[in-house]
Write a protein that holds these residues in place. Structure first.
Motif, mmCIF file in Angstrom:
data_model
loop_
_atom_site.group_PDB
_atom_site.id
_atom_site.type_symbol
_atom_site.label_atom_id
_atom_site.label_comp_id
_atom_site.label_asym_id
_atom_site.label_seq_id
_atom_site.Cartn_x
_atom_site.Cartn_y
_atom_site.Cartn_z
ATOM 1 N N ASN A 223 0.941 -1.271 -0.005
ATOM 2 C CA ASN A 223 -0.181 -0.100 -0.039
ATOM 3 C C ASN A 223 0.931 1.373 0.129
ATOM 4 N N PRO A 224 0.333 2.549 -0.671
ATOM 5 C CA PRO A 224 1.297 3.657 -0.752
ATOM 6 C C PRO A 224 1.293 4.376 0.808
ATOM 7 N N ASN A 225 2.700 4.694 0.890
ATOM 8 C CA ASN A 225 3.156 5.070 2.174
ATOM 9 C C ASN A 225 3.103 6.796 1.903
ATOM 10 N N VAL A 226 2.133 7.439 2.120
ATOM 11 C CA VAL A 226 1.728 8.754 1.764
ATOM 12 C C VAL A 226 2.584 9.545 2.773
ATOM 13 N N ASP A 227 3.198 10.732 2.445
ATOM 14 C CA ASP A 227 3.674 11.587 3.149
ATOM 15 C C ASP A 227 2.677 12.687 3.580
ATOM 16 N N GLY A 228 2.246 12.673 4.880
ATOM 17 C CA GLY A 228 1.388 13.551 5.482
ATOM 18 C C GLY A 228 1.599 14.993 5.293
ATOM 19 N N LYS A 229 2.864 15.364 5.501
ATOM 20 C CA LYS A 229 3.337 16.931 5.119
ATOM 21 C C LYS A 229 3.059 17.573 3.773
ATOM 22 N N SER A 230 3.429 16.468 2.857
ATOM 23 C CA SER A 230 3.340 17.208 1.580
ATOM 24 C C SER A 230 1.966 16.630 0.961
ATOM 25 N N TRP A 231 1.121 15.850 1.699
ATOM 26 C CA TRP A 231 -0.278 15.551 1.065
ATOM 27 C C TRP A 231 -1.026 16.663 0.762
ATOM 28 N N LYS A 232 -1.809 16.589 -0.424
ATOM 29 C CA LYS A 232 -2.898 17.427 -0.897
ATOM 30 C C LYS A 232 -4.079 16.664 -1.262
ATOM 31 N N LEU A 233 -5.290 17.385 -1.214
ATOM 32 C CA LEU A 233 -6.421 16.891 -1.391
ATOM 33 C C LEU A 233 -7.235 17.975 -2.299
ATOM 34 N N THR A 234 -7.426 17.676 -3.312
ATOM 35 C CA THR A 234 -8.137 18.509 -4.475
ATOM 36 C C THR A 234 -9.675 18.117 -4.773
ATOM 37 N N ILE A 235 -10.472 19.292 -4.852
ATOM 38 C CA ILE A 235 -11.799 19.073 -5.141
ATOM 39 C C ILE A 235 -12.011 19.796 -6.431
ATOM 40 N N ASP A 236 -12.255 19.249 -7.581
ATOM 41 C CA ASP A 236 -12.553 19.719 -9.083
ATOM 42 C C ASP A 236 -13.660 19.283 -9.550
ATOM 43 N N GLY A 237 -13.626 19.588 -10.963
ATOM 44 C CA GLY A 237 -14.928 19.006 -11.764
ATOM 45 C C GLY A 237 -15.817 20.346 -11.851
ATOM 46 N N LEU A 238 -17.123 19.731 -11.650
ATOM 47 C CA LEU A 238 -18.238 20.774 -11.829
ATOM 48 C C LEU A 238 -18.359 21.334 -10.358
ATOM 49 N N VAL A 239 -17.420 22.026 -10.147
ATOM 50 C CA VAL A 239 -17.607 23.004 -8.688
ATOM 51 C C VAL A 239 -17.716 24.259 -9.097
ATOM 52 N N ASP A 240 -17.955 25.249 -8.319
ATOM 53 C CA ASP A 240 -17.799 26.736 -8.497
ATOM 54 C C ASP A 240 -16.652 27.267 -7.962
ATOM 55 N N ASN A 241 -15.955 26.609 -6.818
ATOM 56 C CA ASN A 241 -14.801 27.084 -6.522
ATOM 57 C C ASN A 241 -13.847 25.862 -6.066
ATOM 58 N N PRO A 242 -12.940 25.449 -7.062
ATOM 59 C CA PRO A 242 -12.195 24.392 -6.951
ATOM 60 C C PRO A 242 -11.415 24.522 -5.750
ATOM 61 N N GLN A 243 -11.204 23.713 -4.973
ATOM 62 C CA GLN A 243 -10.271 23.477 -3.573
ATOM 63 C C GLN A 243 -9.372 22.519 -3.498
ATOM 64 N N THR A 244 -8.131 22.981 -2.666
ATOM 65 C CA THR A 244 -7.007 22.025 -2.395
ATOM 66 C C THR A 244 -6.992 22.365 -1.069
ATOM 67 N N PHE A 245 -6.902 21.115 -0.383
ATOM 68 C CA PHE A 245 -6.588 21.116 1.250
ATOM 69 C C PHE A 245 -5.313 20.460 1.538
ATOM 70 N N ASP A 246 -4.588 20.697 2.644
ATOM 71 C CA ASP A 246 -3.579 19.960 3.259
ATOM 72 C C ASP A 246 -4.370 19.623 4.557
ATOM 73 N N LEU A 247 -3.219 18.845 5.375
ATOM 74 C CA LEU A 247 -3.692 18.415 6.699
ATOM 75 C C LEU A 247 -4.065 19.385 7.613
ATOM 76 N N ASP A 248 -3.328 20.495 7.681
ATOM 77 C CA ASP A 248 -3.339 21.560 8.296
ATOM 78 C C ASP A 248 -5.055 22.121 8.077
ATOM 79 N N THR A 249 -5.234 22.692 6.924
ATOM 80 C CA THR A 249 -6.432 23.070 6.761
ATOM 81 C C THR A 249 -7.656 21.948 6.993
ATOM 82 N N ILE A 250 -7.662 20.627 6.828
ATOM 83 C CA ILE A 250 -8.589 19.741 6.945
ATOM 84 C C ILE A 250 -8.712 19.764 8.419
#
Length: 549
Positions: A276-303
């Motif tokens: 399984n992937p060993n994801v680095d939490g410090k550099s991890w990003k989560l994006t929300i895109d597609g049919l949205v009004d305001n695409p978002q990018t989150f990291d662990l701090d903002t989450i």
């Protein structure tokens, strides 16, 4: 016998037997393949790359094999099938390396000039890297130059180039070590007898063979140890469930039942990966895109700044057999998924929400399911951050849906206005994946012996997704009659129900067939119809045999 190079002689080009030369050239390439594989595994385990060449090849083989073959291996040898497939791919890499060693011998000819060998090794490694990224990646469904890898494209191209160059360097070195003429320098033989010269030659020949055997043996041993330890740990290092299952449903002093919360160490884990992937939490990003009004990018701090909700949620795998171990209940903490979608602004016409994971896995749910209040982006499990196997740093929890759609290692969320078939759906698994009502006898286990004339407590679980369990019944006579068990109300809207039934069989030795069934809210009885897990999940009554003494 090795040739001694003296100051009176010129260096002659050594002639080798053709068959021996081909075999040794293949060995040189195989050793280079082993070194490349060892480093690739290390990078994968250390989280340097979420996906390796072997992962991509394994995924492609699984998809080409088709659902029938995949399900056969799942039901025959379980998760071990993934390890066997991955091991086969690793061995295949070594074999391909061997053939590239033969290619090096062919284009190099019968010369052992180092400059020629190194040049040709570089040509082979670079040429096959170009072939891999131009033709191989599209064949693996990853697009031209890996465009389908999305965020991992650049990293995969760079890391694969480094690995291929490592292969080339090792190939050149191994080729020269195993096949090159060894010059021992000048030897003053004028005062030596023919017998002394022969003795020196024999000693040098022995030292050369010993050195080469040590070289081959060391690389081979490291390869076997690394691959064996890594795959063996994944294949046989699963949770020990016996003690946990035996205590499931036991009464605590405060009146609660043991096992309502599955310890993380006992919680089942299923994915498409061997590693399984060993994801680095410090550099991890989560994006929300597609049919949205305001695409978002989150990291662990903002989450972490979003309000948390705690949910008790049972996960079960769609490939779980009736009465199987691929089910567990945990206390999770995370963010209401609807909150994230509201922040992005969902446009009109959205039908599906597509999840993308760090390992390239994709799946989807309907927008209606995504907006349910208990659909959660989880970041903690049983009071601690998610473990790697359970999706660190963030995963989905979706009510009433089998585990395959509860994506782990989440990196992307895309809203679309069409349908979507994910990794498992492309192999024929159900795209709705609604959990069937199920129940099982956890203790005693099938085949156990219990005392006749004494009370034995039968214990187990029942689960219907987000639908409540109203009743559990147990039969001790192969379904002829049914007895109502005691159930404990579930601790969460999406968690399992524990049940107990005290059974006192007559004294004496006799065999019994026990079954269990559950009734969900609305008086809907669990189906007796037997179905295999593929393609929509298993069904039927869990049945065990016991003998009294």
């Amino acid at each position: 016998m090795a040739t001694i190079i003296t100051d009176e002689e010129e260096l002659d080009q050594q002639e080798w037997d053709g068959r021996t030369r081909r075999g040794t050239s293949f060995l040189a390439g195989a050793l280079a393949g082993m070194v490349m594989t060892i480093v690739m595994l290390a990078m994968l385990l250390l989280g340097v790359t979420p996906r390796s060449i072997s992962n991509l090849v394994s995924d492609k083989i699984a998809s080409v094999a088709g659902p029938g073959i995949t399900e056969f291996f799942i039901q025959t040898i379980g998760a071990l099938g993934k390890e066997m497939l991955f091991l086969t791919v690793l061995i295949g890499q070594v074999v391909v390396g061997g053939f590239l060693g033969l290619l090096l011998a062919f284009i190099t000819g019968r010369t052992d000039r180092q400059q020629t060998v190194w040049r040709n090794s570089f040509i082979i490694s670079t040429g096959f890297w170009l072939l891999f990224v131009i033709a191989g990646l599209p064949l693996l469904d990853q697009g031209f130059l890996g465009s389908g890898l999305e965020k991992d494209q650049i990293a995969t191209l760079i890391i694969s180039f480094m690995l291929f160059q490592l292969f080339g360097l090792t190939l050149g070195y191994a080729f020269l070590n195993l096949l090159g003429t060894t010059a021992y320098g000048t030897a003053k033989t004028g005062n030596l007898t023919e017998k002394q010269v022969a003795a020196i030659s024999e000693r040098q020949d022995t030292e050369t063979r010993t050195s080469r055997r040590r070289f081959v043996g060391t690389i081979s041993a490291v390869f076997v140890l690394v691959v064996g330890a890594a795959i063996g740990t994944r294949a046989f290092g699963g949770p020990a469930l016996t003690d946990y299952r035996n205590s499931l449903g036991d009464l605590n002093s405060d009146g609660t039942l043991q096992g309502e919360i599955t310890p993380t160490s006992n919680f089942y884990q299923v994915s498409k990966n061997t590693f399984n992937p060993n994801v680095d939490g410090k550099s991890w990003k989560l994006t929300i895109d597609g049919l949205v009004d305001n695409p978002q990018t989150f990291d662990l701090d903002t989450i972490s700044q979003f309000p948390r909700q705690k949910v008790y949620h049972t996960l079960t795998c769609i490939s779980n057999e009736v009465g199987g171990d691929y089910i567990g209940n945990a206390e999770w903490s995370g963010i209401q998924f609807k909150t994230l979608l509201d922040k992005a602004g969902v446009k009109a016409g959205v039908k599906k929400v597509v999840f993308t994971s760090a390992d390239g896995y994709k799946d989807s749910i309907t927008i209606e399911k995504a907006m349910e209040p208990n659909t959660t982006l989880a970041v903690e499990m049983n009071g601690a951050p998610l473990t790697t196997d359970h999706g660190y740093p963030a995963r989905m929890l979706i009510p009433n849906i089998y585990g395959m759609k509860n994506a782990k290692w989440l990196t992307g969320i895309t809203l679309i206005d069409t349908d979507f078939a994910g990794f498992w759906q492309q192999q024929g698994w159900d795209n709705t994946a609604t959990i069937h009502t199920e129940s099982s006898i956890v203790s005693p286990a099938d085949g156990d012996t219990v005392p006749g004339g004494q009370t034995t407590t039968l214990k187990g679980i029942a689960f219907a997704g987000s639908r409540n369990i109203e009743k559990v019944e147990v039969s001790t006579d192969s379904g002829m009659t049914w007895n109502t068990a005691t159930i404990k109300p579930r601790i969460g809207a999406n968690s399992w129900t524990l049940w107990r039934y005290d059974w006192t069989p007559p004294a004496g030795s006799k065999g019994y067939i026990l079954q269990v069934r559950a009734t969900e809210e609305g008086g809907i009885l669990q189906t007796v119809k037997t179905a295999d897990p593929y393609p929509s999940g298993s069904s039927g009554y869990h049945t065990i045999s016991l003998r009294t003494t």
